[in-house]
Design a protein around this motif. Structure first.
Motif, mmCIF file in Angstrom:
data_model
loop_
_atom_site.group_PDB
_atom_site.id
_atom_site.type_symbol
_atom_site.label_atom_id
_atom_site.label_comp_id
_atom_site.label_asym_id
_atom_site.label_seq_id
_atom_site.Cartn_x
_atom_site.Cartn_y
_atom_site.Cartn_z
ATOM 1 N N ASP A 253 -5.382 11.634 7.208
ATOM 2 C CA ASP A 253 -6.287 10.766 6.446
ATOM 3 C C ASP A 253 -5.983 9.297 6.722
ATOM 4 O O ASP A 253 -6.881 8.480 6.864
ATOM 5 C CB ASP A 253 -6.146 11.005 4.934
ATOM 6 C CG ASP A 253 -6.578 12.385 4.486
ATOM 7 O OD1 ASP A 253 -7.405 13.018 5.187
ATOM 8 O OD2 ASP A 253 -6.089 12.832 3.434
ATOM 9 N N ILE A 254 -4.716 8.976 6.792
ATOM 10 C CA ILE A 254 -4.288 7.585 6.956
ATOM 11 C C ILE A 254 -4.794 7.005 8.272
ATOM 12 O O ILE A 254 -5.348 5.919 8.304
ATOM 13 C CB ILE A 254 -2.744 7.478 6.886
ATOM 14 C CG1 ILE A 254 -2.250 7.843 5.495
ATOM 15 C CG2 ILE A 254 -2.271 6.087 7.280
ATOM 16 C CD1 ILE A 254 -0.763 8.091 5.422
ATOM 17 N N GLU B 36 -1.252 -1.000 -4.161
ATOM 18 C CA GLU B 36 -2.473 -0.210 -4.054
ATOM 19 C C GLU B 36 -2.042 1.217 -3.732
ATOM 20 O O GLU B 36 -1.339 1.449 -2.752
ATOM 21 C CB GLU B 36 -3.340 -0.783 -2.931
ATOM 22 C CG GLU B 36 -4.674 -0.120 -2.768
ATOM 23 C CD GLU B 36 -5.474 -0.760 -1.650
ATOM 24 O OE1 GLU B 36 -6.074 -0.001 -0.867
ATOM 25 O OE2 GLU B 36 -5.485 -1.999 -1.551
ATOM 26 N N TRP B 37 -2.436 2.176 -4.545
ATOM 27 C CA TRP B 37 -1.966 3.556 -4.428
ATOM 28 C C TRP B 37 -3.007 4.419 -3.726
ATOM 29 O O TRP B 37 -4.189 4.341 -4.043
ATOM 30 C CB TRP B 37 -1.667 4.124 -5.808
ATOM 31 C CG TRP B 37 -0.667 3.324 -6.564
ATOM 32 C CD1 TRP B 37 -0.914 2.286 -7.417
ATOM 33 C CD2 TRP B 37 0.746 3.470 -6.530
ATOM 34 N NE1 TRP B 37 0.260 1.785 -7.915
ATOM 35 C CE2 TRP B 37 1.296 2.491 -7.386
ATOM 36 C CE3 TRP B 37 1.622 4.332 -5.856
ATOM 37 C CZ2 TRP B 37 2.666 2.361 -7.592
ATOM 38 C CZ3 TRP B 37 2.984 4.198 -6.079
ATOM 39 C CH2 TRP B 37 3.489 3.221 -6.932
ATOM 40 N N HIS B 38 -2.558 5.283 -2.800
ATOM 41 C CA HIS B 38 -3.454 6.203 -2.090
ATOM 42 C C HIS B 38 -2.810 7.581 -2.001
ATOM 43 O O HIS B 38 -1.659 7.703 -1.587
ATOM 44 C CB HIS B 38 -3.720 5.733 -0.659
ATOM 45 C CG HIS B 38 -4.506 4.474 -0.570
ATOM 46 N ND1 HIS B 38 -5.871 4.458 -0.508
ATOM 47 C CD2 HIS B 38 -4.106 3.180 -0.540
ATOM 48 C CE1 HIS B 38 -6.288 3.203 -0.440
ATOM 49 N NE2 HIS B 38 -5.232 2.405 -0.453
ATOM 50 N N CYS B 39 -3.571 8.606 -2.356
ATOM 51 C CA CYS B 39 -3.147 9.983 -2.129
ATOM 52 C C CYS B 39 -3.826 10.425 -0.838
ATOM 53 O O CYS B 39 -5.055 10.543 -0.774
ATOM 54 C CB CYS B 39 -3.557 10.880 -3.295
ATOM 55 S SG CYS B 39 -2.940 12.569 -3.127
ATOM 56 N N ALA B 40 -3.038 10.617 0.228
ATOM 57 C CA ALA B 40 -3.613 10.918 1.534
ATOM 58 C C ALA B 40 -2.598 11.619 2.424
ATOM 59 O O ALA B 40 -1.393 11.427 2.283
ATOM 60 C CB ALA B 40 -4.065 9.621 2.206
ATOM 61 N N ILE C 55 1.516 5.231 -0.174
ATOM 62 C CA ILE C 55 0.767 6.421 0.216
ATOM 63 C C ILE C 55 1.666 7.643 0.129
ATOM 64 O O ILE C 55 2.813 7.626 0.593
ATOM 65 C CB ILE C 55 0.248 6.283 1.660
ATOM 66 C CG1 ILE C 55 -0.600 5.032 1.806
ATOM 67 C CG2 ILE C 55 -0.540 7.530 2.074
ATOM 68 C CD1 ILE C 55 -0.886 4.647 3.248
ATOM 69 N N ASN D 62 1.041 12.267 -0.083
ATOM 70 C CA ASN D 62 0.091 13.369 -0.149
ATOM 71 C C ASN D 62 0.170 14.122 -1.472
ATOM 72 O O ASN D 62 -0.605 15.018 -1.726
ATOM 73 C CB ASN D 62 0.328 14.339 1.020
ATOM 74 C CG ASN D 62 -0.773 15.359 1.152
ATOM 75 O OD1 ASN D 62 -1.928 15.081 0.852
ATOM 76 N ND2 ASN D 62 -0.428 16.546 1.601
ATOM 77 N N TRP E 295 -8.004 0.584 8.919
ATOM 78 C CA TRP E 295 -6.909 -0.313 8.586
ATOM 79 C C TRP E 295 -6.327 -0.969 9.832
ATOM 80 O O TRP E 295 -5.154 -1.309 9.873
ATOM 81 C CB TRP E 295 -5.808 0.440 7.852
ATOM 82 C CG TRP E 295 -6.114 0.780 6.421
ATOM 83 C CD1 TRP E 295 -7.126 0.263 5.659
ATOM 84 C CD2 TRP E 295 -5.406 1.683 5.584
ATOM 85 N NE1 TRP E 295 -7.080 0.809 4.402
ATOM 86 C CE2 TRP E 295 -6.030 1.683 4.322
ATOM 87 C CE3 TRP E 295 -4.311 2.496 5.765
ATOM 88 C CZ2 TRP E 295 -5.594 2.455 3.254
ATOM 89 C CZ3 TRP E 295 -3.867 3.271 4.717
ATOM 90 C CH2 TRP E 295 -4.499 3.247 3.466
ATOM 91 N N LYS F 152 -8.439 5.905 8.444
ATOM 92 C CA LYS F 152 -8.906 4.771 7.643
ATOM 93 C C LYS F 152 -9.139 3.555 8.539
ATOM 94 O O LYS F 152 -8.540 3.436 9.595
ATOM 95 C CB LYS F 152 -7.908 4.444 6.543
ATOM 96 C CG LYS F 152 -7.839 5.522 5.467
ATOM 97 C CD LYS F 152 -7.057 5.049 4.282
ATOM 98 C CE LYS F 152 -7.024 6.088 3.186
ATOM 99 N NZ LYS F 152 -8.284 6.209 2.480
ATOM 100 N N THR G 4 0.880 -1.159 0.000
ATOM 101 C CA THR G 4 0.000 0.000 0.000
ATOM 102 C C THR G 4 0.920 1.212 0.000
ATOM 103 O O THR G 4 1.617 1.465 0.988
ATOM 104 C CB THR G 4 -0.913 0.010 1.243
ATOM 105 O OG1 THR G 4 -1.694 -1.187 1.246
ATOM 106 C CG2 THR G 4 -1.839 1.217 1.230
#
Length: 149
Positions: free
Chosen positions: A43-44, A35-39, A10, A12, A49, A47, A8
């Motif tokens: 934000d993280i 799996e890509w996340h802009c956060a 991540i 910003n 998780w 989640k 994962t």
């Protein structure tokens, strides 16, 4: 990902994620393993998780978070790793907060880390060590932290 791990990733910055995706696609055997996340960090930790990750790699990233915000953030990240999970972070060595070239930095040393640990509610074991920056144009030391739940 090439070693078979699900990753994962991540950041910003959407632009940085796009660059990383391009680089990963060029050298990857397992393109679906990332799996890509802009956060943001905030934000993280919001989640769902909990206990999802076996490891968190925060190399030179948490150093952009204010010292007073680190205990809550690290607590949130520690709740995301499995009971046998590990968490790595690194900071520039020192005991100050500063802005350099428009970027915020929170430095860390042994005393700052010991004080910060007292404010983290999750139980963990930790190991710290210093390394020297290997980039040719740098003469800096790094404070490394390895945490095990």
């Amino acid at each position: 990902a090439n070693l078979g791990f699900n990753v994962t990733a991540i950041d910003n910055s959407a632009a940085l994620i796009d660059l990383a995706k391009t680089a990963a696609q060029q050298g990857m055997n397992h393109q679906n393993a990332i799996e890509w996340h802009c956060a943001t960090f905030q934000d993280i930790v919001q989640k769902d998780w909990q206990r999802q990750f076996t490891a968190i790699w925060a190399c030179a990233s948490l150093l952009h978070v204010a010292y007073y915000e680190l205990p809550k953030l690290i607590d949130g990240l520690l709740h995301m790793i499995t009971d046998d999970g590990v968490f790595y972070a690194s900071f520039k060595y020192g005991n100050s907060e500063r802005v350099k070239d428009g970027r915020f930095f929170c430095d860390m040393n042994e005393e700052h880390w010991e004080a910060l640990k007292q404010k983290i509610t999750a139980e963990f074991k930790d190991k710290t060590w210093l390394t020297t920056d290997r980039r040719a144009d740098r003469n800096e030391e790094w404070f490394n932290i390895m945490i095990k739940r």
